[in-house]
Design a protein around this motif. Structure first.
Motif, PDB file in Angstrom:
ATOM      1  N   LYS A  23     -29.427 -13.002  12.278  1.00 27.94           N
ATOM      2  CA  LYS A  23     -28.569 -12.534  11.097  1.00 27.94           C
ATOM      3  C   LYS A  23     -29.180 -12.417   9.462  1.00 27.94           C
ATOM      4  N   GLN A  24     -29.869 -12.910   9.272  1.00 27.54           N
ATOM      5  CA  GLN A  24     -30.779 -12.905   7.982  1.00 27.54           C
ATOM      6  C   GLN A  24     -31.424 -11.470   7.905  1.00 27.54           C
ATOM      7  N   GLU A  27     -28.714  -8.700   7.773  1.00 26.13           N
ATOM      8  CA  GLU A  27     -28.081  -8.709   6.599  1.00 26.13           C
ATOM      9  C   GLU A  27     -28.855  -8.040   5.486  1.00 26.13           C
ATOM     10  N   TRP A  28     -30.170  -8.396   5.518  1.00 33.17           N
ATOM     11  CA  TRP A  28     -31.337  -8.018   4.687  1.00 33.17           C
ATOM     12  C   TRP A  28     -31.224  -6.325   4.875  1.00 33.17           C
ATOM     13  N   SER A  30     -29.163  -4.233   6.168  1.00 31.39           N
ATOM     14  CA  SER A  30     -27.917  -3.720   5.683  1.00 31.39           C
ATOM     15  C   SER A  30     -27.830  -3.333   4.170  1.00 31.39           C
ATOM     16  N   ALA A  31     -28.467  -4.620   3.409  1.00 24.02           N
ATOM     17  CA  ALA A  31     -28.283  -4.691   2.098  1.00 24.02           C
ATOM     18  C   ALA A  31     -29.445  -3.727   1.487  1.00 24.02           C
ATOM     19  N   HIS A  53     -17.185  -6.411  12.175  1.00 25.54           N
ATOM     20  CA  HIS A  53     -18.098  -6.082  10.990  1.00 25.54           C
ATOM     21  C   HIS A  53     -18.114  -7.405  10.059  1.00 25.54           C
ATOM     22  N   ILE A  54     -19.406  -7.902  10.029  1.00 28.38           N
ATOM     23  CA  ILE A  54     -19.649  -9.348   9.155  1.00 28.38           C
ATOM     24  C   ILE A  54     -20.787  -8.692   8.195  1.00 28.38           C
ATOM     25  N   ASN A  55     -20.362  -8.929   7.053  1.00 32.05           N
ATOM     26  CA  ASN A  55     -21.420  -8.779   5.982  1.00 32.05           C
ATOM     27  C   ASN A  55     -22.007  -7.268   5.949  1.00 32.05           C
ATOM     28  N   ASN A  56     -21.085  -6.162   6.360  1.00 27.87           N
ATOM     29  CA  ASN A  56     -21.713  -4.781   6.496  1.00 27.87           C
ATOM     30  C   ASN A  56     -22.581  -4.714   7.877  1.00 27.87           C
TER      31      ASN A  56
END
Length: 126
Positions: A23-24, A27-28, A30-31, A53-56
């Protein structure tokens, strides 16, 4: 924008060390301007494919047909992988995950990243 396909047997909200770091990473990425799709299995046998979709981060969860030890087996997971892998630039496999290893070995002309988390300890007799 580069597209990354992440393979793991489970993903958040399922709790575990590999699930947390997967997950980390997702999300990294994606950011940092990557389009991320996580292909995973559901912890329940409900015979559904769930997309959220969770946190993009796009998460595609497949219901397992059956489970051998800790390994969920889903025929739709395999089919869906071959359907969408060609649209991604990078395949990121989290090990140990024998299905991911198999799919990665069958993938040609793609960049493959493998994150090795641990040896298979509990099922070493298999």
């Amino acid at each position: 924008m580069k597209k990354v396909l992440v393979l793991n047997k489970m993903y958040h909200p399922d709790i575990g060390g590999v699930e947390t770091i997967t997950k980390q990473y997702a999300e990294w990425l994606s950011a940092n301007n990557y389009e991320v799709t996580v292909l995973t299995t559901n912890s329940q046998k409900n015979f559904k494919v769930e997309i959220e979709h969770i946190n993009n981060v796009k998460i595609v969860r497949h219901s397992p047909l059956f489970i051998i030890g800790p390994l969920p087996i889903s025929i739709l997971y395999l089919f869906h992988y071959f359907l969408i892998a060609k649209r991604h630039d990078v395949i990121h496999i989290h090990e140990p995950f024998p299905i991911g290893s198999l799919l990665g070995s069958l993938t040609f002309k793609k960049s493959i990243v493998v994150t090795f988390h641990s040896d298979i300890v509990k099922q070493k007799a298999l």
